[in-house]
Design an enzyme around this catalytic site. Structure first.
Site, PDB file in Angstrom:
ATOM      1  N   GLU A 159      16.672   3.509  -2.949  1.00 55.90           N
ATOM      2  CA  GLU A 159      16.195   3.579  -4.333  1.00 55.90           C
ATOM      3  C   GLU A 159      16.901   4.700  -5.093  1.00 55.90           C
ATOM      4  O   GLU A 159      17.020   5.819  -4.600  1.00 55.90           O
ATOM      5  CB  GLU A 159      14.684   3.843  -4.376  1.00 55.90           C
ATOM      6  CG  GLU A 159      13.836   2.661  -4.046  1.00 55.90           C
ATOM      7  CD  GLU A 159      12.352   2.964  -4.182  1.00 55.90           C
ATOM      8  OE1 GLU A 159      11.670   2.152  -4.813  1.00 55.90           O
ATOM      9  OE2 GLU A 159      11.887   3.990  -3.655  1.00 55.90           O
ATOM     10  N   GLU A 164       3.237   4.029  -4.519  1.00 56.26           N
ATOM     11  CA  GLU A 164       4.415   3.746  -5.335  1.00 56.26           C
ATOM     12  C   GLU A 164       4.487   4.650  -6.557  1.00 56.26           C
ATOM     13  O   GLU A 164       5.575   5.054  -6.965  1.00 56.26           O
ATOM     14  CB  GLU A 164       4.439   2.274  -5.734  1.00 56.26           C
ATOM     15  CG  GLU A 164       4.657   1.319  -4.577  1.00 56.26           C
ATOM     16  CD  GLU A 164       5.983   1.506  -3.868  1.00 56.26           C
ATOM     17  OE1 GLU A 164       6.993   1.849  -4.524  1.00 56.26           O
ATOM     18  OE2 GLU A 164       6.030   1.301  -2.638  1.00 56.26           O
ATOM     19  N   GLU A 181       7.885   6.816  -6.773  1.00 53.10           N
ATOM     20  CA  GLU A 181       8.867   6.484  -7.798  1.00 53.10           C
ATOM     21  C   GLU A 181       8.848   7.412  -9.006  1.00 53.10           C
ATOM     22  O   GLU A 181       9.870   7.583  -9.658  1.00 53.10           O
ATOM     23  CB  GLU A 181       8.684   5.029  -8.249  1.00 53.10           C
ATOM     24  CG  GLU A 181       9.001   4.047  -7.141  1.00 53.10           C
ATOM     25  CD  GLU A 181       9.027   2.600  -7.590  1.00 53.10           C
ATOM     26  OE1 GLU A 181       8.886   2.328  -8.803  1.00 53.10           O
ATOM     27  OE2 GLU A 181       9.207   1.723  -6.722  1.00 53.10           O
ATOM     28  N   ARG A 240      18.986  -3.585  -9.787  1.00 53.70           N
ATOM     29  CA  ARG A 240      18.428  -4.740  -9.078  1.00 53.70           C
ATOM     30  C   ARG A 240      19.561  -5.652  -8.648  1.00 53.70           C
ATOM     31  O   ARG A 240      20.262  -6.234  -9.480  1.00 53.70           O
ATOM     32  CB  ARG A 240      17.429  -5.491  -9.958  1.00 53.70           C
ATOM     33  CG  ARG A 240      16.163  -4.714 -10.248  1.00 53.70           C
ATOM     34  CD  ARG A 240      15.441  -4.368  -8.962  1.00 53.70           C
ATOM     35  NE  ARG A 240      14.068  -3.952  -9.220  1.00 53.70           N
ATOM     36  CZ  ARG A 240      13.225  -3.623  -8.278  1.00 53.70           C
ATOM     37  NH1 ARG A 240      13.620  -3.642  -7.001  1.00 53.70           N
ATOM     38  NH2 ARG A 240      12.009  -3.262  -8.567  1.00 53.70           N
ATOM     39  N   GLU A 270       3.632 -14.796  -3.739  1.00 54.05           N
ATOM     40  CA  GLU A 270       3.567 -13.365  -4.059  1.00 54.05           C
ATOM     41  C   GLU A 270       2.403 -13.072  -4.999  1.00 54.05           C
ATOM     42  O   GLU A 270       2.194 -13.739  -5.999  1.00 54.05           O
ATOM     43  CB  GLU A 270       4.858 -12.884  -4.711  1.00 54.05           C
ATOM     44  CG  GLU A 270       4.813 -11.381  -5.009  1.00 54.05           C
ATOM     45  CD  GLU A 270       6.061 -10.867  -5.689  1.00 54.05           C
ATOM     46  OE1 GLU A 270       6.319  -9.657  -5.583  1.00 54.05           O
ATOM     47  OE2 GLU A 270       6.780 -11.653  -6.327  1.00 54.05           O
ATOM     48  N   GLU A 329      15.368   5.255   0.843  1.00 53.11           N
ATOM     49  CA  GLU A 329      16.803   5.559   0.960  1.00 53.11           C
ATOM     50  C   GLU A 329      17.675   4.652   0.109  1.00 53.11           C
ATOM     51  O   GLU A 329      18.789   5.020  -0.245  1.00 53.11           O
ATOM     52  CB  GLU A 329      17.241   5.508   2.422  1.00 53.11           C
ATOM     53  CG  GLU A 329      17.148   4.141   3.045  1.00 53.11           C
ATOM     54  CD  GLU A 329      17.563   4.125   4.508  1.00 53.11           C
ATOM     55  OE1 GLU A 329      18.015   3.065   4.959  1.00 53.11           O
ATOM     56  OE2 GLU A 329      17.450   5.169   5.174  1.00 53.11           O
TER      57      GLU A 329
END
Length: 179
Positions: A140, A92, A96, A63, A119, A138
């Protein structure tokens, strides 16, 4: 004490890929104005993927904002503000983890930073995982590992897991499923 708050102006300062940054001019009680920051986020979804052995799949990824790796539940931004959270969570999960599920159950809805950002993250539990294939973006780079809920609670309590959506989601899962 009741305060009357009125937005006089919202000015876009920066338009980004995921967020837009605004400055709002606000009038308080009709007698003074203040400037408040506002970050508009298109929304996100996350998933707690549970294996048939009862372990939870977690993603370890870098991160940039923290300049380090974190351990999180799979999550990602909505493709559009009106995309259903369940669709995003399903996408996701497969992107992932390399698993998909026909059994997604709503767990919790989170607002991450209500002081300055809108959010919203819808979180689902995925069971009956079906092996598929990872489809990483691309940018990740994800390591996948399964943990028991007790191992994850310990990682939360020792500070190894700090991500708010992950902490709230795992604790909600533990309470709802009494694990």
């Amino acid at each position: 004490m009741s305060e009357q708050i009125k937005r006089l102006k919202r000015e876009l300062k920066f338009k980004g890929k995921i967020i837009d940054f605004y400055q709002d001019t606000m009038e308080i009680n009709g007698d003074h104005t203040v400037i408040w920051d506002f970050i508009k986020h298109k929304g996100a979804a996350a998933v707690v993927p549970v294996t048939k052995e009862g372990k939870i799949l977690m993603v370890r990824q870098y991160r940039n904002a923290l300049d380090r790796y974190t351990l999180e539940i799979p999550a990602g931004a909505l493709d559009a503000e009106d995309e259903p959270g369940r669709e995003c969570a399903s996408r996701e999960l497969e992107e992932e983890t390399g698993y998909r599920s026909e059994n997604l159950e709503w767990l919790i809805t989170l607002r991450t930073t209500v002081a300055f950002c809108n959010e919203r993250i819808e979180v689902y539990v995925a069971k009956d995982l079906i092996p598929s294939k990872q489809h990483l973006d691309e940018d990740e780079f994800i390591d996948l590992k399964a943990y028991t809920i007790d191992e994850l609670k310990e990682k939360i309590l020792t500070g190894e897991i700090e991500d708010a959506k992950t902490v709230a989601s795992l604790m909600a899962y533990a309470v709802k499923y009494h694990v």
